[in-house]
Design an enzyme around this catalytic site. Structure first.
Site, PDB file in Angstrom:
ATOM      1  N   ALA A  65       0.863  -1.175   0.000  1.00 15.75           N
ATOM      2  CA  ALA A  65       0.000   0.000   0.000  1.00 15.75           C
ATOM      3  C   ALA A  65       0.902   1.228   0.000  1.00 15.75           C
ATOM      4  CB  ALA A  65      -0.885  -0.025   1.234  1.00 15.75           C
ATOM      5  N   GLY A 108       0.762  -5.009   0.906  1.00 15.09           N
ATOM      6  CA  GLY A 108      -0.411  -5.106   0.037  1.00 15.09           C
ATOM      7  C   GLY A 108      -0.101  -5.778  -1.294  1.00 15.09           C
ATOM      8  N   GLU A 111      -0.327  -9.342  -0.569  1.00 14.78           N
ATOM      9  CA  GLU A 111      -1.758  -9.617  -0.336  1.00 14.78           C
ATOM     10  C   GLU A 111      -2.542  -9.624  -1.648  1.00 14.78           C
ATOM     11  OE1 GLU A 111      -1.704  -6.477   2.582  1.00 14.78           O
ATOM     12  OE2 GLU A 111      -2.515  -7.843   4.085  1.00 14.78           O
ATOM     13  N   GLU A 131       4.936  -4.934   7.089  1.00 18.83           N
ATOM     14  CA  GLU A 131       4.234  -3.818   7.727  1.00 18.83           C
ATOM     15  C   GLU A 131       4.714  -3.569   9.152  1.00 18.83           C
ATOM     16  OE1 GLU A 131       2.784  -6.305   6.021  1.00 18.83           O
ATOM     17  OE2 GLU A 131       1.146  -5.541   4.770  1.00 18.83           O
TER      18      GLU A 131
END
Ligand code: CAA
Length: 257
Positions: A65, A108, A111, A131
Site C-alpha cells: 500500500a 499489500g 496480499e 508492515e
C-alpha cells in the site's frame, strides 16, 4: 486509467492487467486500486475474456500500500477512506486470475498476489509482509491468507519479523504455483491462463467458487456447495459439448453457455 494498463487479447481469451507506477515500485494507492477494481469488473463482464493475468514489472509486482498516502492518517481517516471495500470487490471477481510476480511483492503487494487464484513467480520474486517494520500490520488479508497458505509458524515469523521469502522458498511452502527464469514468468502465466481459457467458462467459474468456499466452511457444508455447483454444470451447453466431444473423440468447443 492512469496507473494500470489493460490489454484484452480476443484470440486467446486472456486479458492482461499491468500495474503501472514503476517509479514508486507500483505502490498501491487508492487511485490504482480503484482502477484495478473497475478494470476487473469490466473484464468479468466481457464474454470474450476467460482468464485474467495481473502483473507488475521485472523490479516490482507491488511494494505494498502507498505508505506516503497513509502516513499522516488517523484511524478515523482510514475508516472513512474504507480502502478495503475495493479489495472486497476484487476478491469477488468470478473469472480465474493469475498473478505474474517478479521482484517485490510486499505488504499489500503480497496480499494482492494472494487474492489472485494462482501465482507464477520469476526467480527474482520476493514475498513479504513487512508492515511490522513501519509500526503496523497486514490489513488486506495477509494474516489470514498467508497463514492458510503456509501454516501458522512460517506466517507468524514473516508477519512478526517482516522477513522476505524468496520465490524458491515460496514454491516449497505452497504459496505459489511455480518459479521460472525472469525472462519467462509472463510467458508462463500466459501459458497457464491460455490453458484455462480453453476450458468451459461456466465450469471454471463454478469450480473457482467451490475451491474458494473451502476456506470459509466446514467440510460437510463445502461438499454440499460443491455438489450443487456440480449439478449446475449439467444445465450448461458446455457440459453437453464436453461430454459429446469426449465420446466422439474430438476437441470440445466451449462457449460459456
Ligand atoms: N509506498 C510508497 N512509496 C513506496 C513504497 C510504498 N509501499 N515502496 C517503495 N516506494 C517508493 C520509495 O519511496 C521510492 O520513492 P522515491 O524515489 O520518491 O524516494 C521508490 O518507491 C523506490 O523505492 P526505494 O528507493 O526504497 O527502493 P529500494 O530498492 O531501496 O527498496 C523496497 C525497495 C525494499 C521495496 C523498499 O522500497 C520498501 O521497503 N518499501 C516499502 C515496503 C513496505 O513496507 N510495504 C508495506 C506497505 S503497508 C501495507 O501494504 C499495508 C497493507 O496491508 C495494505
Amino acid at each position: 486509467m492512469e496507473f494500470i494498463l489493460v490489454t484484452p487479447q480476443a484470440r486467446t481469451h486472456v486479458a492482461l492487467i499491468q500495474l503501472n507506477r514503476p517509479k514508486e515500485l507500483n505502490a498501491l494507492n487508492l487511485q490504482l486500486m480503484g482502477e484495478l477494481r473497475d478494470a476487473l469488473k469490466e473484464l468479468d463482464e466481457n464474454e470474450e475474456v476467460r482468464a485474467i493475468i495481473i502483473t507488475g514489472n521485472e523490479r516490482a509486482f507491488a511494494a505494498g500500500a502507498d505508505i506516503k498516502q497513509m502516513a499522516g492518517k488517523t484511524a478515523i481517516d482510514m475508516l472513512n477512506m474504507d480502502q478495503f471495500s475495493t479489495w472486497d470487490q476484487i476478491r469477488k471477481t468470478k473469472k480465474p486470475i493469475i498473478a505474474a510476480v517478479s521482484g517485490f511483492a510486499l505488504g499489500g503487494g503480497c496480499e494482492l498476489a494472494m487474492t489472485c487464484d494462482m501465482i507464477i513467480a520469476s526467480e527474482t520474486a520476493m514475498f513479504g509482509q513487512p508492515e511490522i517494520k513501519i509500526g503496523v500490520m497486514p490489513g488486506a488479508g495477509g494474516t489470514q491468507r498467508l497463514t492458510k497458505a503456509i501454516g501458522k509458524a512460517k506466517a507468524m515469523e514473516m508477519v512478526l519479523t517482516g522477513k522476505f521469502m524468496t520465490a524458491d522458498e515460496a514454491e516449497k511452502q505452497g504459496l505459489i504455483n511455480r518459479v521460472v527464469p525472469v525472462e519467462l514468468y509472463l510467458e508462463e502465466a500466459f501459458k497457464l491462463a491460455g490453458e484455462i481459457a480453453q476450458m468451459s467458462p461456466v465450469a471454471a467459474r463454478l469450480a473457482k467458487e467451490s475451491v474458494n468456499r473451502s476456506f470459509e466452511t466446514q467440510l460437510d457444508e463445502g461438499l454440499h456447495f460443491e455438489r450443487k455447483n456440480f449439478y449446475l454444470c449439467f444445465a450448461s451447453e458446455d457440459q453437453t459439448e464436453g461430454m459429446n466431444a469426449f465420446v466422439e473423440k474430438r476437441k470440445p468447443e466451449f462457449k460459456g453457455r
